[in-house]
Design a protein around this motif. Structure first.
Motif, PDB file in Angstrom:
ATOM      1  N   PHE A  53       0.816  -1.223   0.325  1.00  0.00           N
ATOM      2  CA  PHE A  53      -0.552  -0.062  -0.064  1.00  0.00           C
ATOM      3  C   PHE A  53       0.748   1.483  -0.587  1.00  0.00           C
ATOM      4  O   PHE A  53       2.193   1.576   0.018  1.00  0.00           O
ATOM      5  CB  PHE A  53      -1.458   0.519   0.832  1.00  0.00           C
ATOM      6  N   VAL A  66      -3.744   2.845   0.926  1.00  0.00           N
ATOM      7  CA  VAL A  66      -4.605   2.970   0.067  1.00  0.00           C
ATOM      8  C   VAL A  66      -3.217   1.769  -0.373  1.00  0.00           C
ATOM      9  O   VAL A  66      -2.765   1.647  -1.161  1.00  0.00           O
ATOM     10  CB  VAL A  66      -5.069   4.113  -0.727  1.00  0.00           C
ATOM     11  N   SER A  67      -4.084   0.533  -0.828  1.00  0.00           N
ATOM     12  CA  SER A  67      -3.729  -0.496  -1.185  1.00  0.00           C
ATOM     13  C   SER A  67      -3.524   0.293  -3.297  1.00  0.00           C
ATOM     14  O   SER A  67      -4.165   0.592  -3.753  1.00  0.00           O
ATOM     15  CB  SER A  67      -4.465  -1.652  -1.713  1.00  0.00           C
ATOM     16  N   ILE A  82     -10.126   4.072  -4.950  1.00  0.00           N
ATOM     17  CA  ILE A  82     -10.211   4.436  -2.897  1.00  0.00           C
ATOM     18  C   ILE A  82     -12.203   4.821  -3.095  1.00  0.00           C
ATOM     19  O   ILE A  82     -12.951   5.037  -4.261  1.00  0.00           O
ATOM     20  CB  ILE A  82     -10.116   5.889  -2.626  1.00  0.00           C
ATOM     21  N   ARG A  83     -12.802   4.135  -2.235  1.00  0.00           N
ATOM     22  CA  ARG A  83     -13.900   4.318  -1.453  1.00  0.00           C
ATOM     23  C   ARG A  83     -14.065   5.473  -0.877  1.00  0.00           C
ATOM     24  O   ARG A  83     -13.294   5.649   0.012  1.00  0.00           O
ATOM     25  CB  ARG A  83     -14.941   2.917  -0.756  1.00  0.00           C
ATOM     26  N   GLY A  86     -15.102   8.804   4.309  1.00  0.00           N
ATOM     27  CA  GLY A  86     -14.504   9.782   5.240  1.00  0.00           C
ATOM     28  C   GLY A  86     -14.067  10.678   4.502  1.00  0.00           C
ATOM     29  O   GLY A  86     -13.823  10.977   3.314  1.00  0.00           O
ATOM     30  N   ALA A  87     -13.315  11.582   5.514  1.00  0.00           N
ATOM     31  CA  ALA A  87     -12.997  13.075   5.261  1.00  0.00           C
ATOM     32  C   ALA A  87     -11.750  12.861   3.844  1.00  0.00           C
ATOM     33  O   ALA A  87     -11.934  13.413   2.818  1.00  0.00           O
ATOM     34  CB  ALA A  87     -12.219  13.359   6.024  1.00  0.00           C
ATOM     35  N   VAL A  88     -10.925  12.068   4.106  1.00  0.00           N
ATOM     36  CA  VAL A  88      -9.507  11.356   3.022  1.00  0.00           C
ATOM     37  C   VAL A  88     -10.490  11.412   1.838  1.00  0.00           C
ATOM     38  O   VAL A  88      -9.889  11.519   0.779  1.00  0.00           O
ATOM     39  CB  VAL A  88      -8.032  11.161   3.905  1.00  0.00           C
ATOM     40  N   SER A  89     -10.920   9.492   2.145  1.00  0.00           N
ATOM     41  CA  SER A  89     -11.012   9.283   1.192  1.00  0.00           C
ATOM     42  C   SER A  89     -11.570   9.831   0.324  1.00  0.00           C
ATOM     43  O   SER A  89     -11.835  10.408  -1.073  1.00  0.00           O
ATOM     44  CB  SER A  89     -11.414   7.533   1.809  1.00  0.00           C
ATOM     45  N   HIS A  90     -12.633  10.783   1.640  1.00  0.00           N
ATOM     46  CA  HIS A  90     -13.288  11.848  -0.017  1.00  0.00           C
ATOM     47  C   HIS A  90     -13.127  13.067  -0.859  1.00  0.00           C
ATOM     48  O   HIS A  90     -13.680  13.074  -2.325  1.00  0.00           O
ATOM     49  CB  HIS A  90     -14.239  12.180   1.316  1.00  0.00           C
ATOM     50  N   LEU A 233      -5.169  -7.280   5.947  1.00  0.00           N
ATOM     51  CA  LEU A 233      -5.855  -7.383   7.332  1.00  0.00           C
ATOM     52  C   LEU A 233      -5.570  -5.064   7.294  1.00  0.00           C
ATOM     53  O   LEU A 233      -4.714  -4.612   6.861  1.00  0.00           O
ATOM     54  CB  LEU A 233      -5.414  -6.941   9.117  1.00  0.00           C
ATOM     55  N   GLU A 234      -6.326  -4.398   7.247  1.00  0.00           N
ATOM     56  CA  GLU A 234      -7.119  -3.131   7.047  1.00  0.00           C
ATOM     57  C   GLU A 234      -7.735  -2.973   8.643  1.00  0.00           C
ATOM     58  O   GLU A 234      -8.425  -2.435   8.565  1.00  0.00           O
ATOM     59  CB  GLU A 234      -7.550  -2.917   5.679  1.00  0.00           C
ATOM     60  N   MET A 237      -3.693   3.106   9.844  1.00  0.00           N
ATOM     61  CA  MET A 237      -1.747   2.881  10.193  1.00  0.00           C
ATOM     62  C   MET A 237      -1.703   4.682   9.918  1.00  0.00           C
ATOM     63  O   MET A 237      -2.562   5.599   8.903  1.00  0.00           O
ATOM     64  CB  MET A 237      -1.886   2.310   8.666  1.00  0.00           C
TER      65      MET A 237
HETATM   66  C1  FAD Z   1      -3.464  -1.402   4.665  1.00  0.00           C
HETATM   67  C2  FAD Z   1      -4.148  -0.810   4.225  1.00  0.00           C
HETATM   68  C3  FAD Z   1      -5.391  -0.927   3.074  1.00  0.00           C
HETATM   69  C4  FAD Z   1      -5.954   0.303   2.478  1.00  0.00           C
HETATM   70  N1  FAD Z   1      -6.637   0.500   1.138  1.00  0.00           N
HETATM   71  C5  FAD Z   1      -7.178   0.470   0.950  1.00  0.00           C
HETATM   72  C6  FAD Z   1      -8.334   0.947  -0.462  1.00  0.00           C
HETATM   73  O1  FAD Z   1      -7.432  -0.030  -1.443  1.00  0.00           O
HETATM   74  N2  FAD Z   1      -9.390   1.319  -0.694  1.00  0.00           N
HETATM   75  C7  FAD Z   1     -10.002   1.797   0.211  1.00  0.00           C
HETATM   76  O2  FAD Z   1     -10.877   3.009  -0.198  1.00  0.00           O
HETATM   77  N3  FAD Z   1     -10.013   2.407   1.388  1.00  0.00           N
HETATM   78  C8  FAD Z   1      -8.391   1.559   1.334  1.00  0.00           C
HETATM   79  N4  FAD Z   1      -8.170   1.313   2.846  1.00  0.00           N
HETATM   80  C9  FAD Z   1      -8.610   2.458   3.504  1.00  0.00           C
HETATM   81  C10 FAD Z   1      -7.974   3.688   4.181  1.00  0.00           C
HETATM   82  O3  FAD Z   1      -7.100   4.055   4.736  1.00  0.00           O
HETATM   83  C11 FAD Z   1      -9.538   4.891   4.702  1.00  0.00           C
HETATM   84  O4  FAD Z   1      -8.985   3.812   6.596  1.00  0.00           O
HETATM   85  C12 FAD Z   1     -10.843   4.571   4.924  1.00  0.00           C
HETATM   86  O5  FAD Z   1     -10.499   5.696   3.154  1.00  0.00           O
HETATM   87  C13 FAD Z   1     -11.239   6.111   5.535  1.00  0.00           C
HETATM   88  O6  FAD Z   1     -10.180   6.797   5.586  1.00  0.00           O
HETATM   89  P1  FAD Z   1     -11.158   8.926   5.864  1.00  0.00           P
HETATM   90  O7  FAD Z   1      -9.851   9.231   6.572  1.00  0.00           O
HETATM   91  O8  FAD Z   1     -11.927   8.990   4.426  1.00  0.00           O
HETATM   92  O9  FAD Z   1     -11.973   8.728   6.910  1.00  0.00           O
HETATM   93  P2  FAD Z   1     -12.467   9.001   8.344  1.00  0.00           P
HETATM   94  O10 FAD Z   1     -12.974  10.370   8.288  1.00  0.00           O
HETATM   95  O11 FAD Z   1     -10.790   8.137   9.080  1.00  0.00           O
HETATM   96  O12 FAD Z   1     -14.066   7.647   9.058  1.00  0.00           O
HETATM   97  C14 FAD Z   1     -15.101   7.793   8.133  1.00  0.00           C
HETATM   98  C15 FAD Z   1     -16.456   6.952   8.566  1.00  0.00           C
HETATM   99  O13 FAD Z   1     -15.823   5.804   7.436  1.00  0.00           O
HETATM  100  C16 FAD Z   1     -15.608   5.049   8.385  1.00  0.00           C
HETATM  101  N5  FAD Z   1     -14.459   4.120   8.114  1.00  0.00           N
HETATM  102  C17 FAD Z   1     -13.134   4.174   7.498  1.00  0.00           C
HETATM  103  N6  FAD Z   1     -12.510   3.712   7.532  1.00  0.00           N
HETATM  104  C18 FAD Z   1     -14.064   2.579   6.867  1.00  0.00           C
HETATM  105  C19 FAD Z   1     -14.094   1.661   5.282  1.00  0.00           C
HETATM  106  N7  FAD Z   1     -12.766   1.147   5.061  1.00  0.00           N
HETATM  107  N8  FAD Z   1     -15.063   1.062   5.092  1.00  0.00           N
HETATM  108  C20 FAD Z   1     -15.904   2.176   5.821  1.00  0.00           C
HETATM  109  N9  FAD Z   1     -16.071   2.778   6.457  1.00  0.00           N
HETATM  110  C21 FAD Z   1     -14.759   3.225   6.670  1.00  0.00           C
HETATM  111  C22 FAD Z   1     -15.563   5.048   9.626  1.00  0.00           C
HETATM  112  O14 FAD Z   1     -15.619   4.788  10.648  1.00  0.00           O
HETATM  113  C23 FAD Z   1     -15.972   6.615  10.108  1.00  0.00           C
HETATM  114  O15 FAD Z   1     -17.432   6.096  11.022  1.00  0.00           O
HETATM  115  C24 FAD Z   1      -7.185   0.229   3.710  1.00  0.00           C
HETATM  116  C25 FAD Z   1      -6.236   1.160   4.739  1.00  0.00           C
HETATM  117  C26 FAD Z   1      -5.180  -0.222   5.105  1.00  0.00           C
HETATM  118  C27 FAD Z   1      -4.979   0.063   6.326  1.00  0.00           C
END
Ligand code: FAD
Length: 275
Positions: A53, A66-67, A82-83, A86-90, A233-234, A237
């Motif tokens: 990742f 993100v993988s 990316i799905r 949340g804040a950063v993924s958005h 395992l996610e 991190m």
């Molecule tokens: C090794 C690794 C690889 C990953 N690979 C990917 C990838 O390829 N694509 C991807 O989209 N994400 C991936 N993730 C997840 C990503 O790192 C974030 O945790 C996720 O995008 C949420 O971050 P955020 O800041 O957007 O949301 P946050 O602000 O942290 O969370 C907002 C809300 O979303 C919920 N939430 C958090 N994570 C998830 C989730 N994974 N699914 C559903 N709801 C969640 C939280 O409980 C919270 O309610 C990976 C994580 C790890 C550790």
């Protein structure tokens, strides 16, 4: 070492420094999931292994793991799927072609899917879990003749949608993959098939914990060696290099000892209450 070498070494970006990458293509996969193709603004493309990742940084918002979902061939851009949850993924899924984001990595362990050469290779994916498996799936496509059966079990939650549907159709039609939509039913079909040979099977799984746990138990109950069931395992991190301790579980750091673990490594970790 000369003084110039030392200066270059000291100023070289370390593993905590994001490098700027430009978004060169963006594809909307489902209503909440997007794939970004990225190239570095300067320097070489990162060398990575399937299953690893990157830490992606949306400037001013934050950084997430993100993988890598593609870009293994020379000249191909780095790809992430990316799905928006949340804040950063958005912020990352809303980037446009031409935007710049920060990239650190690659980090973590690999699927090592080619350990299955000569035998059967099964991919089990739930939802976004198909993205981290895609580089190994594409490697299996390129080296299809070196495996017996290649199986894909893929499920998603209602309303979540399916990723890479055009590619899945090709993997089945052109490359002889056995594809099952739905993990539980697909798994039952695989283990009850008269040709099922547990000693010949390597399984790579990524998805919700409960899906991976059921799959690992079902397979090991049917005599698949736990070393040949690998799960990604996610966990939350932060640094990616085993320093901050955010993802530490007992003696393991998920970011450096994982994210890909074999089931025998995971059993003692999963038994602890914190996980
Ligand atoms: C090794 C690794 C690889 C990953 N690979 C990917 C990838 O390829 N694509 C991807 O989209 N994400 C991936 N993730 C997840 C990503 O790192 C974030 O945790 C996720 O995008 C949420 O971050 P955020 O800041 O957007 O949301 P946050 O602000 O942290 O969370 C907002 C809300 O979303 C919920 N939430 C958090 N994570 C998830 C989730 N994974 N699914 C559903 N709801 C969640 C939280 O409980 C919270 O309610 C990976 C994580 C790890 C550790």
């Amino acid at each position: 070492m000369t003084a110039t070498d030392v200066a270059a070494d000291v100023t070289a970006p370390g593993p905590m420094t994001p490098r700027p990458y430009r978004v060169v293509a963006r594809r909307q996969d489902t209503h909440d999931t997007a794939t970004l193709d990225l190239i570095p603004l300067y320097g070489e493309q990162a060398h990575w292994r399937s299953g690893q990742f990157m830490m992606l940084y949306a400037f001013g918002v934050g950084e997430i793991a993100v993988s890598i979902s593609g870009g293994a061939l020379p000249g191909e851009p780095l790809r992430h799927t990316i799905r928006d949850v949340g804040a950063v993924s958005h912020a990352l899924t809303q980037t446009k072609v031409g935007d710049v984001i920060g990239v650190r990595g690659p980090f973590g362990t690999s699927w090592d899917a080619m350990d299955a050469v000569g035998g059967d290779l099964m991919f089990i994916a739930g939802g976004i879990g198909l993205a981290p498996l895609r580089p190994s799936i594409l490697e299996a496509v390129r080296r299809r003749g070196e495996f017996r059966r290649v199986i894909l079990l893929y499920g998603s939650r209602p309303g979540e949608g399916f990723l890479f549907t055009d590619e899945i159709e090709e993997w089945e039609r052109l490359h002889g993959f056995t594809v099952h939509q739905g993990v539980r039913a697909g798994l039952a079909d695989v283990v009850n098939d008269p040709s099922f040979d547990p000693a010949m099977l390597l399984t790579l799984a990524c998805g919700p914990d409960i899906m991976m746990e059921v799959a690992a138990k079902t397979l090991t109950d049917r005599a698949v060696p736990p070393q040949k069931v690998r799960l990604s395992l996610e966990r939350s991190m932060h640094c990616g290099i085993g320093l901050c301790g955010h993802c530490q579980l007992r003696e393991a750091f998920m970011c450096v000892d994982g994210p890909v673990f074999s089931y025998d490594q995971l059993v003692p970790l999963l038994a602890t209450e914190e996980l």
